[in-house]
Design a protein around this motif. Structure first.
Motif, PDB file in Angstrom:
ATOM      1  N   TYR A  33      -3.610  12.431   3.604  1.00 57.16           N
ATOM      2  CA  TYR A  33      -2.421  11.694   4.048  1.00 57.16           C
ATOM      3  C   TYR A  33      -2.540  11.344   5.534  1.00 57.16           C
ATOM      4  CZ  TYR A  33       2.404  10.525   5.061  1.00 57.16           C
ATOM      5  OH  TYR A  33       3.531   9.876   5.471  1.00 57.16           O
ATOM      6  N   ALA A  34      -2.985  12.354   6.331  1.00 55.79           N
ATOM      7  CA  ALA A  34      -3.121  12.129   7.776  1.00 55.79           C
ATOM      8  C   ALA A  34      -4.171  11.052   8.060  1.00 55.79           C
ATOM      9  CB  ALA A  34      -3.498  13.438   8.470  1.00 55.79           C
ATOM     10  N   LEU A  35      -5.285  11.114   7.343  1.00 53.60           N
ATOM     11  CA  LEU A  35      -6.344  10.107   7.526  1.00 53.60           C
ATOM     12  C   LEU A  35      -5.850   8.713   7.149  1.00 53.60           C
ATOM     13  CD1 LEU A  35      -9.520  11.951   6.169  1.00 53.60           C
ATOM     14  CD2 LEU A  35      -9.129  11.168   8.506  1.00 53.60           C
ATOM     15  N   MET A  36      -5.116   8.660   6.050  1.00 52.25           N
ATOM     16  CA  MET A  36      -4.603   7.390   5.554  1.00 52.25           C
ATOM     17  C   MET A  36      -3.601   6.787   6.532  1.00 52.25           C
ATOM     18  SD  MET A  36      -2.384   6.786   2.147  1.00 52.25           S
ATOM     19  CE  MET A  36      -0.868   7.142   3.000  1.00 52.25           C
ATOM     20  N   LYS A  37      -2.730   7.644   7.095  1.00 50.89           N
ATOM     21  CA  LYS A  37      -1.695   7.140   8.022  1.00 50.89           C
ATOM     22  C   LYS A  37      -2.314   6.508   9.260  1.00 50.89           C
ATOM     23  CE  LYS A  37       2.314   7.246   7.687  1.00 50.89           C
ATOM     24  NZ  LYS A  37       3.132   6.209   7.031  1.00 50.89           N
ATOM     25  N   GLY A  38      -3.425   7.037   9.713  1.00 56.99           N
ATOM     26  CA  GLY A  38      -4.055   6.509  10.914  1.00 56.99           C
ATOM     27  C   GLY A  38      -4.747   5.181  10.709  1.00 56.99           C
ATOM     28  N   ASN A  39      -5.174   4.939   9.483  1.00 61.83           N
ATOM     29  CA  ASN A  39      -5.975   3.742   9.236  1.00 61.83           C
ATOM     30  C   ASN A  39      -5.274   2.685   8.395  1.00 61.83           C
ATOM     31  OD1 ASN A  39      -8.256   4.740  10.608  1.00 61.83           O
ATOM     32  ND2 ASN A  39      -8.653   6.071   8.862  1.00 61.83           N
ATOM     33  N   GLN A  40      -4.075   2.987   7.983  1.00 62.40           N
ATOM     34  CA  GLN A  40      -3.350   2.030   7.161  1.00 62.40           C
ATOM     35  C   GLN A  40      -2.004   1.724   7.785  1.00 62.40           C
ATOM     36  OE1 GLN A  40      -3.063   3.592   3.180  1.00 62.40           O
ATOM     37  NE2 GLN A  40      -5.126   2.902   2.675  1.00 62.40           N
ATOM     38  N   LEU A  41      -1.462   0.601   7.397  1.00 63.29           N
ATOM     39  CA  LEU A  41      -0.100   0.331   7.826  1.00 63.29           C
ATOM     40  C   LEU A  41       0.656  -0.339   6.686  1.00 63.29           C
ATOM     41  CD1 LEU A  41       0.423  -2.635  10.235  1.00 63.29           C
ATOM     42  CD2 LEU A  41      -1.712  -2.351   9.036  1.00 63.29           C
ATOM     43  N   THR A  42       1.954  -0.190   6.756  1.00 66.09           N
ATOM     44  CA  THR A  42       2.778  -0.772   5.705  1.00 66.09           C
ATOM     45  C   THR A  42       3.036  -2.237   6.038  1.00 66.09           C
ATOM     46  OG1 THR A  42       3.799   1.388   5.462  1.00 66.09           O
ATOM     47  CG2 THR A  42       4.932  -0.457   4.408  1.00 66.09           C
ATOM     48  N   ALA A  43       2.735  -3.082   5.080  1.00 64.33           N
ATOM     49  CA  ALA A  43       2.923  -4.513   5.287  1.00 64.33           C
ATOM     50  C   ALA A  43       3.636  -5.099   4.073  1.00 64.33           C
ATOM     51  CB  ALA A  43       1.571  -5.177   5.480  1.00 64.33           C
ATOM     52  N   TYR A  44       4.260  -6.241   4.265  1.00 58.97           N
ATOM     53  CA  TYR A  44       5.098  -6.809   3.208  1.00 58.97           C
ATOM     54  C   TYR A  44       4.632  -8.212   2.821  1.00 58.97           C
ATOM     55  CZ  TYR A  44       7.932  -2.896   4.647  1.00 58.97           C
ATOM     56  OH  TYR A  44       8.357  -1.630   4.953  1.00 58.97           O
ATOM     57  N   LEU A  45       4.643  -8.443   1.521  1.00 64.16           N
ATOM     58  CA  LEU A  45       4.275  -9.763   1.015  1.00 64.16           C
ATOM     59  C   LEU A  45       5.174 -10.065  -0.176  1.00 64.16           C
ATOM     60  CD1 LEU A  45       2.215 -12.154   1.177  1.00 64.16           C
ATOM     61  CD2 LEU A  45       0.816 -10.905  -0.451  1.00 64.16           C
ATOM     62  N   ASP A  46       5.874 -11.162  -0.121  1.00 68.60           N
ATOM     63  CA  ASP A  46       6.819 -11.563  -1.180  1.00 68.60           C
ATOM     64  C   ASP A  46       7.798 -10.439  -1.526  1.00 68.60           C
ATOM     65  OD1 ASP A  46       5.514 -13.995  -1.305  1.00 68.60           O
ATOM     66  OD2 ASP A  46       4.091 -13.298  -2.825  1.00 68.60           O
ATOM     67  N   GLY A  47       8.278  -9.765  -0.506  1.00 66.33           N
ATOM     68  CA  GLY A  47       9.283  -8.721  -0.710  1.00 66.33           C
ATOM     69  C   GLY A  47       8.732  -7.384  -1.155  1.00 66.33           C
ATOM     70  N   LYS A  48       7.441  -7.301  -1.430  1.00 65.18           N
ATOM     71  CA  LYS A  48       6.850  -6.039  -1.870  1.00 65.18           C
ATOM     72  C   LYS A  48       6.107  -5.384  -0.716  1.00 65.18           C
ATOM     73  CE  LYS A  48       6.034  -7.251  -6.698  1.00 65.18           C
ATOM     74  NZ  LYS A  48       5.003  -7.679  -7.643  1.00 65.18           N
ATOM     75  N   ALA A  49       6.163  -4.045  -0.687  1.00 69.05           N
ATOM     76  CA  ALA A  49       5.475  -3.301   0.377  1.00 69.05           C
ATOM     77  C   ALA A  49       4.067  -2.926  -0.084  1.00 69.05           C
ATOM     78  CB  ALA A  49       6.269  -2.052   0.719  1.00 69.05           C
ATOM     79  N   TYR A  50       3.123  -3.067   0.818  1.00 67.46           N
ATOM     80  CA  TYR A  50       1.728  -2.703   0.525  1.00 67.46           C
ATOM     81  C   TYR A  50       1.192  -1.850   1.663  1.00 67.46           C
ATOM     82  CZ  TYR A  50       1.890  -6.621  -2.784  1.00 67.46           C
ATOM     83  OH  TYR A  50       2.233  -7.475  -3.810  1.00 67.46           O
ATOM     84  N   GLN A  51       0.197  -1.019   1.359  1.00 62.61           N
ATOM     85  CA  GLN A  51      -0.536  -0.301   2.396  1.00 62.61           C
ATOM     86  C   GLN A  51      -1.816  -1.084   2.640  1.00 62.61           C
ATOM     87  OE1 GLN A  51       0.227   2.601   4.187  1.00 62.61           O
ATOM     88  NE2 GLN A  51       2.247   2.220   3.315  1.00 62.61           N
ATOM     89  N   ILE A  52      -1.978  -1.606   3.833  1.00 69.05           N
ATOM     90  CA  ILE A  52      -3.204  -2.370   4.103  1.00 69.05           C
ATOM     91  C   ILE A  52      -4.077  -1.616   5.109  1.00 69.05           C
ATOM     92  CG2 ILE A  52      -2.220  -4.639   3.547  1.00 69.05           C
ATOM     93  CD1 ILE A  52      -1.938  -5.131   6.574  1.00 69.05           C
TER      94      ILE A  52
END
Lengths: 148, 140
Positions: A33-52
């Protein structure tokens, strides 16, 4: 399990330190989780949230109060201000290129001069991003600092 | 661009224009008035011309970031103002004695202007090369 928080001075000093007798499933989950949080961010496309993945972002652009993350294929909306993006991801080779753009140096193919002290950054998708004269020095310093 | 950066660039341009004007005066003078003799005041002429040619550069200043199109338009206006300034100064001094001489001087102004732009371009090219080398290092 005890949880401690210790304040540090600089963003680059931030880290999650796990102290465990053995690497159990719980600790492995926390680590991932810690590794993922550092390298990903929450982004939105067509109203849906994605981790990019941050590394896949070519650049961030601010367009009338909104900030967008440009990937090879998609353009995502992110809920941050451009100065926050610049500050939070400066440790991950992102640098301000102009008043409205923060570019990912790892996605830059090459630089070439434009007019009057400006530069073009050719991105991996073939797009040319202008580095304004105001920020050209900062980009150069960032590159020099990272290369040392 | 901050006003300090702008002034630094203008000063650098002025020194390059000064060198270019000196060269243009030498070339055109040896063609049109090879027998002419000058006093010490002539040494100040390139500096004075360079100073007046740098003044129109103010059209290139903007606190806001300009688009490439806006920058090109301002560059063109700057060039036209430089031509106007130089030809006016030369007219006042009585140097525009014929149409072909006026044209030769206008071309000389264009040549000095282009050399100044080229020098800036080459300087930025070296910076870009450094940046590319550093980029390569961080990718490795």
């Amino acid at each position: 399990m005890k949880v401690s928080i210790r304040k540090v001075e600089k963003k680059e000093q931030e880290q999650v330190l796990l102290e465990c007798v053995s690497m159990t499933k719980e600790f492995e989950d926390i680590r991932e989780y810690a590794l993922m949080k550092g390298n990903q961010l929450t982004a939105y496309l067509d109203g849906k949230a994605y981790q990019i993945l941050l590394g896949d972002v070519l650049y961030f652009e601010a367009v009338s109060e909104h900030v967008f993350a440009y990937m090879e294929e998609e353009v995502y909306h992110i809920k941050k201000r451009l100065y926050e993006v610049e500050q939070e991801y400066s440790g991950q080779k992102f640098v301000r290129a102009s008043k409205s753009m923060v570019i990912n140096l790892m996605q830059v193919e090459s630089f070439r001069p434009a007019l009057n002290g400006r530069f073009y950054a050719r991105m991996k998708n073939g797009e040319d991003i202008i580095i304004s004269r105001q920020y050209a020095k900062a980009v150069k310093q960032k590159l020099l600092g990272e290369a040392i | 661009m901050s006003i300090k950066e702008f002034l630094e660039r203008q000063l650098s341009n002025m020194l390059m224009i000064q060198a270019g004007v000196g060269l243009a005066m030498g070339v055109l003078g040896s063609i049109y008035e090879p027998e002419a003799r000058f006093g010490y005041k002539a040494f100040f002429a390139p500096l004075i011309y360079a100073f007046f040619c740098t003044l129109p550069g103010i059209v290139g200043y903007s606190a806001k970031e300009l688009t490439m199109k806006q920058m090109l338009i301002r560059e063109l206006i700057n060039f036209l103002l430089v031509e106007l300034t130089m030809l006016s100064l030369l007219y006042v001094q009585g140097a525009l004695k014929s149409v072909d001489r006026a044209l030769a001087l206008a071309v000389a102004v264009l040549a000095v202007y282009l050399v100044t732009l080229l020098a800036g371009w080459l300087r930025d090219g070296r910076v870009a090369q450094d940046m590319n080398e550093q980029l390569k290092k961080i990718k490795e």
